[in-house]
Design a protein around this motif. Structure first.
Motif, PDB file in Angstrom:
ATOM      1  N   GLU A 322       0.630  -1.261   0.104  1.00  0.00           N
ATOM      2  CA  GLU A 322       0.240   0.004   0.094  1.00  0.00           C
ATOM      3  C   GLU A 322       0.949   1.237  -0.040  1.00  0.00           C
ATOM      4  O   GLU A 322       2.222   0.853   0.813  1.00  0.00           O
ATOM      5  N   ARG A 323       0.329   2.197  -1.118  1.00  0.00           N
ATOM      6  CA  ARG A 323       1.173   3.446  -0.662  1.00  0.00           C
ATOM      7  C   ARG A 323       0.267   4.265   0.341  1.00  0.00           C
ATOM      8  O   ARG A 323      -0.602   4.634   0.066  1.00  0.00           O
ATOM      9  N   VAL A 324       0.775   4.828   1.980  1.00  0.00           N
ATOM     10  CA  VAL A 324       0.341   5.398   2.892  1.00  0.00           C
ATOM     11  C   VAL A 324       0.552   6.978   2.644  1.00  0.00           C
ATOM     12  O   VAL A 324       1.758   7.211   2.102  1.00  0.00           O
ATOM     13  N   ILE A 325      -0.617   7.110   2.673  1.00  0.00           N
ATOM     14  CA  ILE A 325      -0.999   9.502   1.926  1.00  0.00           C
ATOM     15  C   ILE A 325      -0.838   9.678   3.563  1.00  0.00           C
ATOM     16  O   ILE A 325      -1.887   8.907   4.571  1.00  0.00           O
ATOM     17  N   PRO A 326      -0.400  10.721   4.472  1.00  0.00           N
ATOM     18  CA  PRO A 326      -0.220  11.014   5.884  1.00  0.00           C
ATOM     19  C   PRO A 326      -1.127  11.856   5.455  1.00  0.00           C
ATOM     20  O   PRO A 326      -0.715  13.460   5.032  1.00  0.00           O
ATOM     21  N   LEU A 327      -2.463  12.282   5.672  1.00  0.00           N
ATOM     22  CA  LEU A 327      -3.397  13.152   5.783  1.00  0.00           C
ATOM     23  C   LEU A 327      -3.931  14.281   6.343  1.00  0.00           C
ATOM     24  O   LEU A 327      -4.040  15.533   6.098  1.00  0.00           O
TER      25      LEU A 327
END
Length: 349
Positions: A322-327
């Motif tokens: 998974e590509r994790v995006i810090p929101l």
């Protein structure tokens, strides 16, 4: 006087029987521990103890695909909407900490096309396989006069379970991180607006997609909804997931508050990710304001996660591909649960 039959009235029982036989292997391929009985009975049986549960709580969801079906029917591409149907249900299960166990579908049409229905059910079976749940049954209804050929409608129903005490959300507090997992595109919400924009642009479904010229427009828009079951279950079982929100109709502002406690606010920054090109095209072609885009579409974030250990959670998810995006993060704020999203000028682009 000519004898009147059900077939003359528009309902073909033989076609229905042929469809059941055609989809039995598809359903059989989704078998998992706990399934008891076989397709074709009056009901489906599931043994929770055989599935490994000791003290389970059942969780149930139901959903559809919406007017995305109009694209599938117009383009003759039906398998993807079967995956959509499963995704819309099982993603709502897993955000509650539940493992999807079994799935049933409802397919309604004017006159049954066995080939079309089999393609749809093949997609449903594939979605079930991806989610780790069993396709245990369903209903096919021919209703002449209710639908205009070749239209059909879909609904899905999923049941999952979680051990007592492990349901989500749980323990969300100020200071927790909000992470995002990418969507595969528009998913299954907002297609009434998509179709309005396409019509206003006078585009045909077989025209090259303005945002992906190597593919026809319908094919590009029909990318199936992502199924997030496996990464979310892994995160929850590692004790790293406090809450999750499936980003459907209402977008991030409408769905993330559903898993936040009162007196908290999720502060998100849209500069953290680049929406897929389809969203920039929709915004520009339809002159859709950023706030409306964020409220109608997922805009590239299909799942929002809340954790108190962003580093470990991100590492685990990365190991799963998974590509994790810090929101953003959760902060204390008096009043009902809320979400604020900082939107840069010209977003999405």
């Amino acid at each position: 006087m000519t004898s009147t039959t059900y077939r003359i009235a528009g309902v073909d029982i033989d076609a229905g029987d042929a469809l059941v036989e055609a989809i039995k292997p598809l359903a059989g391929a989704t078998f998992r521990p706990g399934v008891a009985g076989s397709l074709g009975g009056f009901g489906a049986l599931f043994d929770l103890r055989a599935a490994g549960f000791r003290d389970p709580i059942l969780v149930a969801t139901t959903d559809g695909v919406g007017t995305k079906l109009k694209l599938a029917i117009a383009s003759g591409q039906h398998q993807g909407v079967g995956i959509d149907l499963v995704a819309m249900c099982v993603n709502d299960l897993v955000v509650q900490g539940a493992e999807p166990l079994f799935f049933l579908d409802y397919f309604a049409t004017s006159r049954l096309s066995v080939a079309t229905a089999r393609e749809v059910v093949a997609g449903i079976a594939e979605g079930c396989r991806m989610a780790g749940c069993a396709l245990v049954g369903g209903e096919t209804a021919e209703m002449p006069g209710m639908y205009a050929p070749p239209d059909y409608d879909l609904a899905g129903f999923a049941v999952g379970a979680a051990e007592r005490g492990s349901l989500l959300p749980q323990g969300v507090a100020a200071g927790d991180a909000v992470l995002g997992l990418a969507s595969s595109g528009v998913h299954s919400n907002g297609f009434s607006l998509v179709r309005r924009i396409v019509a206003d642009q006078r585009l045909a479904w077989d025209d090259p997609a303005p945002f992906a010229p190597e593919r026809p427009l319908a094919q590009a828009l029909l990318a199936p909804t992502r199924i997030y079951v496996r990464p979310l279950l892994a995160l929850a079982r590692a004790g790293l997931l406090k809450a999750a929100a499936h980003v459907t109709g209402g977008g991030l502002p409408g769905n993330l508050p559903r898993v936040l406690p009162p007196d908290t606010c999720g502060l998100l920054d849209a500069r953290a990710w680049t929406p897929p090109p389809v969203f920039a095209w929709l915004a520009a072609a339809g002159n859709v304001a950023p706030e409306e885009m964020l409220r109608v579409f997922n805009c590239g974030i299909g799942m929002a996660l809340i954790t108190s250990d962003a580093a470990r959670a991100s590492s685990l998810l990365a190991d799963l591909g998974e590509r994790v995006i810090p929101l953003g993060h959760v902060e204390a704020r008096p009043g009902p649960a809320a979400v604020e999203v900082a939107l840069p000028a010209g977003w999405p682009r």
